[in-house]
Design a protein around this motif. Structure first.
Motif, PDB file in Angstrom:
ATOM      1  N   ARG A 109       0.806  -1.224   0.000  1.00 37.50           N
ATOM      2  CA  ARG A 109       0.000   0.000   0.000  1.00 37.50           C
ATOM      3  C   ARG A 109       0.842   1.279   0.000  1.00 37.50           C
ATOM      4  NH1 ARG A 109      -4.684  -1.100   4.343  1.00 37.50           N
ATOM      5  NH2 ARG A 109      -5.114   1.112   3.993  1.00 37.50           N
ATOM      6  N   PRO A 110       1.966   1.344   0.724  1.00 42.04           N
ATOM      7  CA  PRO A 110       2.787   2.567   0.630  1.00 42.04           C
ATOM      8  C   PRO A 110       3.310   2.807  -0.787  1.00 42.04           C
ATOM      9  CG  PRO A 110       3.401   1.282   2.563  1.00 42.04           C
ATOM     10  CD  PRO A 110       2.496   0.423   1.752  1.00 42.04           C
ATOM     11  N   PHE A 111       3.714   1.737  -1.488  1.00 36.74           N
ATOM     12  CA  PHE A 111       4.188   1.894  -2.855  1.00 36.74           C
ATOM     13  C   PHE A 111       3.054   2.299  -3.789  1.00 36.74           C
ATOM     14  CE2 PHE A 111       7.649  -0.594  -1.107  1.00 36.74           C
ATOM     15  CZ  PHE A 111       8.762  -0.031  -1.731  1.00 36.74           C
TER      16      PHE A 111
ATOM     17  N   ASN B 248      -6.758   9.894   7.169  1.00 40.70           N
ATOM     18  CA  ASN B 248      -7.458   8.851   7.924  1.00 40.70           C
ATOM     19  C   ASN B 248      -6.620   7.618   8.237  1.00 40.70           C
ATOM     20  OD1 ASN B 248      -9.774  10.481   7.744  1.00 40.70           O
ATOM     21  ND2 ASN B 248     -10.330   9.580   5.756  1.00 40.70           N
ATOM     22  N   ASP B 249      -5.589   7.362   7.445  1.00 41.94           N
ATOM     23  CA  ASP B 249      -4.766   6.166   7.663  1.00 41.94           C
ATOM     24  C   ASP B 249      -3.666   6.514   8.662  1.00 41.94           C
ATOM     25  OD1 ASP B 249      -3.260   3.881   7.608  1.00 41.94           O
ATOM     26  OD2 ASP B 249      -3.092   3.759   5.430  1.00 41.94           O
ATOM     27  N   ARG B 250      -3.815   6.097   9.915  1.00 44.77           N
ATOM     28  CA  ARG B 250      -2.857   6.463  10.966  1.00 44.77           C
ATOM     29  C   ARG B 250      -1.721   5.462  11.116  1.00 44.77           C
ATOM     30  NH1 ARG B 250      -5.194  10.582  14.088  1.00 44.77           N
ATOM     31  NH2 ARG B 250      -6.778  11.563  12.768  1.00 44.77           N
ATOM     32  N   ALA B 251      -1.677   4.421  10.289  1.00 43.74           N
ATOM     33  CA  ALA B 251      -0.611   3.415  10.412  1.00 43.74           C
ATOM     34  C   ALA B 251       0.742   4.079  10.193  1.00 43.74           C
ATOM     35  CB  ALA B 251      -0.822   2.305   9.397  1.00 43.74           C
ATOM     36  N   PRO B 252       1.664   3.982  11.150  1.00 44.42           N
ATOM     37  CA  PRO B 252       2.941   4.694  11.029  1.00 44.42           C
ATOM     38  C   PRO B 252       3.767   4.261   9.831  1.00 44.42           C
ATOM     39  CG  PRO B 252       2.987   3.143  12.883  1.00 44.42           C
ATOM     40  CD  PRO B 252       1.575   3.214  12.414  1.00 44.42           C
ATOM     41  N   GLU B 253       3.615   3.003   9.392  1.00 42.54           N
ATOM     42  CA  GLU B 253       4.412   2.534   8.257  1.00 42.54           C
ATOM     43  C   GLU B 253       3.879   3.043   6.920  1.00 42.54           C
ATOM     44  OE1 GLU B 253       1.324  -0.693   9.051  1.00 42.54           O
ATOM     45  OE2 GLU B 253       2.576   0.685  10.215  1.00 42.54           O
ATOM     46  N   ARG B 254       2.707   3.702   6.936  1.00 45.41           N
ATOM     47  CA  ARG B 254       2.121   4.175   5.681  1.00 45.41           C
ATOM     48  C   ARG B 254       1.918   5.682   5.626  1.00 45.41           C
ATOM     49  NH1 ARG B 254      -1.167  -0.469   6.444  1.00 45.41           N
ATOM     50  NH2 ARG B 254      -2.922   0.784   7.161  1.00 45.41           N
ATOM     51  N   ARG B 255       1.764   6.325   6.768  1.00 46.56           N
ATOM     52  CA  ARG B 255       1.367   7.731   6.724  1.00 46.56           C
ATOM     53  C   ARG B 255       2.435   8.612   6.077  1.00 46.56           C
ATOM     54  NH1 ARG B 255      -1.686  11.202  11.477  1.00 46.56           N
ATOM     55  NH2 ARG B 255      -3.225  12.063  10.028  1.00 46.56           N
ATOM     56  N   GLY B 256       3.702   8.306   6.346  1.00 45.63           N
ATOM     57  CA  GLY B 256       4.763   9.072   5.709  1.00 45.63           C
ATOM     58  C   GLY B 256       4.737   8.924   4.195  1.00 45.63           C
ATOM     59  N   ALA B 257       4.442   7.696   3.727  1.00 48.79           N
ATOM     60  CA  ALA B 257       4.354   7.462   2.280  1.00 48.79           C
ATOM     61  C   ALA B 257       3.217   8.279   1.668  1.00 48.79           C
ATOM     62  CB  ALA B 257       4.153   5.980   1.998  1.00 48.79           C
ATOM     63  N   HIS B 258       2.077   8.349   2.380  1.00 50.45           N
ATOM     64  CA  HIS B 258       0.966   9.166   1.882  1.00 50.45           C
ATOM     65  C   HIS B 258       1.373  10.640   1.790  1.00 50.45           C
ATOM     66  CE1 HIS B 258      -1.431   5.638   2.173  1.00 50.45           C
ATOM     67  NE2 HIS B 258      -1.757   5.737   3.446  1.00 50.45           N
ATOM     68  N   ALA B 259       2.150  11.109   2.763  1.00 45.63           N
ATOM     69  CA  ALA B 259       2.585  12.513   2.752  1.00 45.63           C
ATOM     70  C   ALA B 259       3.534  12.779   1.581  1.00 45.63           C
ATOM     71  CB  ALA B 259       3.262  12.861   4.076  1.00 45.63           C
ATOM     72  N   ILE B 260       4.496  11.877   1.365  1.00 45.83           N
ATOM     73  CA  ILE B 260       5.394  12.024   0.217  1.00 45.83           C
ATOM     74  C   ILE B 260       4.581  12.005  -1.080  1.00 45.83           C
ATOM     75  CG2 ILE B 260       7.203  10.875  -1.117  1.00 45.83           C
ATOM     76  CD1 ILE B 260       8.382  12.190   1.299  1.00 45.83           C
TER      77      ILE B 260
END
Length: 595
Positions: free
Chosen positions: A387-389, A416-428
């Motif tokens: 999902r991050p990719f 809405n996605d608070r998972a730490p392993e994904r939120r940074g990817a959403h921001a990028i």
């Protein structure tokens, strides 16, 4: 770059390749180190020879990857960030002429000439004396930094010093001299490198070698030839690299083949495409060589390579499949519905997570309705590990596009996605999609984030997004983040804003820092800023008198960035678009230099 700049260098130092020669097999994961300044470290490899040798004394650390289990997507981002993250000064140095306005064009040329003359004056009068002194410093970090910076800033005039560096007692300095001969973009430097790459008598004499030149040294010389061409020097890389690729049975095929493929990719000419295709499809070639051939094909961008690259998505070697997936993304011309459909089908049957992740990045580059719809679905309901990719791919697909339901989904995912392993990817991804209106939302999350790794990721997202809200948040963290790693990365991100008012706080942060392994990001913030005031802050470090080698070396490297017309490192072209899992040690060691 060495240990002190690795924190903000070009790449995440992921798994190293196998020892030179033999069959390539990926190693087991390493245990994350502890990063000075707070929190557990990222999964860097154990300190290599450079970090352990006399004169360093500091383990190689990567504060940008600070989670116990570093995010795989961040590894890709660190290798490719400079495709998208560019200091504002690089876009503002010259006026946009537009059309055929002769007066505007003359004004641009005059300004360009004035800027170049001013840089040359600063180099000659203020920087060159420091470089000259440090070329003979007992610490190898300083010698290497001074040598490479002198090559970048003074070109052919520094070839004699680079010749001396080829015989230095320390391997890092010798590597710096090989790369520096390329960075000089000179006829003489290219000639020396070509003779070393070919294992000729002149090359042996330059190195002081009695017998055959080691394959690693020849591979590094080939890389230097590619750098020479990429920086506008003579093209001796293409002929030398093609000759190497013809000799398949030569001892040291891994190092020589990888160096030759990188050189062809940097040279960028279509003459090498048949050689690269032959190597890429040959299953008897070492995996690292095939992967680097694919990366070079992507870098050259010749459409004739596309059918063969597409076919290699079905190769039995997972690393080759991953390299092919990345290369295909560099060969598409968006929007490309045909490529999007092939990549979607490929991800549906690919079992290797890394290869699938790379395909989603390339799907984003293919763009178009088919790609954006598939990626938006995967961001919300796709495989957890991918999902991050998918999010980053969606950000790439949405670059420059109009408002759409997919843009709304990306915004919702970040909120809405608070998972730490994904939120940074959403921001990028928001930054890649140029959703500048979301800068205030990202800044708010950045201020409140408890996780150090998330603050590091969000800082770079703010550098992508720009805007006053992001800059204010970074300034806040520069002074108040409880972790020195967090403060150093706030500085690194802030440097890309190039705001004149930021020079003083960045300089103060640099002087307050007491962790040598973090001197890189603090110094580079001023290097990327690139203003006259930023140059003065870096010169102040060198002119203070007694100074430790690591801060001095970091300041010298940052000065070279600040005083070059193009602040983006040339070696970024080696890091980007490659399957980093297959890289040989000498490539990773080259990428530690800020060149």
């Amino acid at each position: 770059m060495r240990s002190f700049v690795a924190p903000a260098a070009l790449l995440f130092l992921g798994p190293l390749a196998a020892p030179h020669g033999g069959v390539y097999t990926p190693p087991a994961p390493t245990t994350p180190p502890v990063v000075p300044g707070g929190g557990p470290g990222g999964a860097s490899p154990p300190p290599g020879p450079k970090a352990q040798s006399a004169g360093a004394g500091f383990p190689r650390t990567v504060p940008a990857a600070v989670a116990q289990t570093p995010s795989a997507w961040w590894t890709w981002w660190e290798r490719n960030r400079f495709d998208y993250l560019v200091p504002i000064r690089a876009r503002q140095d010259l006026p946009t002429t537009g059309g055929d306005d002769p007066l505007a064009q003359r004004s641009a040329h005059r300004l360009a000439g004035a800027l170049a003359a001013r840089r040359a004056e600063v180099v000659r009068e203020r920087v060159a004396p420091h470089l000259e002194r440090h070329l003979r410093h007992p610490d190898y970090n300083l010698r290497a930094s001074a040598l490479l910076s002198a090559a970048k800033l003074e070109g052919a005039a520094r070839v004699p010093a680079l010749r001396t560096g080829l015989r230095d007692a320390h391997e890092v300095v010798r590597d710096g001299a090989l790369l520096g001969l390329g960075a000089s973009a000179s006829e003489e430097g290219a000639g020396i490198l070509a003779s070393i790459a070919a294992d000729e008598r002149e090359g042996k004499a330059a190195l002081g070698e009695g017998g055959s030149i080691p394959a690693r040294t020849r591979g590094m010389a080939l890389l230097g030839l590619g750098i020479c061409r990429a920086r506008g020097g003579p093209d001796l890389a293409t002929a030398a690299a093609r000759k190497v690729l013809e000799r398949k049975k030569e001892t040291g095929r891994q190092e020589l083949g990888v160096g030759a493929c990188i050189a062809l990719g940097l040279a960028g000419g279509k003459e090498g495409v048949p050689d690269l295709l032959r190597v890429a499809v040959d299953r008897d070639e070492p995996t690292p060589v095939r992967c680097r051939a694919l990366a070079a094909l992507g870098a050259i961008g010749d459409a004739s390579a596309r059918p063969a690259v597409t076919q290699l998505l079905g190769d039995r070697d997972r690393m080759v499949r991953g390299a092919a997936a990345l290369a295909l993304g560099d060969l598409v011309r968006a929007p490309d519905a045909e490529a999007a459909e092939k990549l979607i089908a490929y991800v549906g049957k690919e079992e290797d997570t890394t290869a699938s992740a790379f395909a989603l990045i390339s799907l984003g580059k293919a763009a178009g309705e088919t790609a954006t719809e598939d990626l938006a679905r995967r961001v919300v309901r796709g495989r957890e590990t991918l999902r991050p990719f998918a999010s980053i791919g969606l950000g790439l697909a949405l670059r420059g596009g109009r408002e759409s339901i997919e843009r709304e989904r990306l915004r919702d995912s970040f909120r809405n996605d608070r998972a730490p392993e994904r939120r940074g990817a959403h921001a990028i991804a928001l930054g890649l999609a140029e959703q500048r209106a979301e800068a205030a939302t990202v800044a708010k999350v950045y201020r409140e984030a408890a996780s150090l790794s998330q603050r590091v990721e969000l800082a770079e997202a703010l550098a992508l997004l720009g805007g006053g809200e992001g800059r204010e948040a970074l300034l806040e963290k520069l002074g108040r983040d409880r972790s020195n790693v967090g403060r150093s990365h706030a500085a690194f991100a802030l440097g890309f804003y190039c705001d004149p008012q930021d020079v003083h706080p960045l300089g103060e942060a640099l002087r307050r820092n007491s962790t040598s392994t973090l001197m890189g990001p603090y110094s580079l913030s001023l290097g990327f800023h690139g203003s006259g005031a930023a140059v003065e802050e870096l010169l102040r470090v060198l002119e203070e008198g007694r100074i430790e080698p690591i801060p001095a070396a970091a300041a010298i490297d940052a000065l070279a960035v600040a005083l070059q017309e193009d602040p983006i490192p040339t070696l970024h072209r080696v890091a980007r678009g490659s399957n980093y899992e297959a890289d040989l040690p000498f490539v990773l060691e080259a990428l530690e230099f800020l060149l």
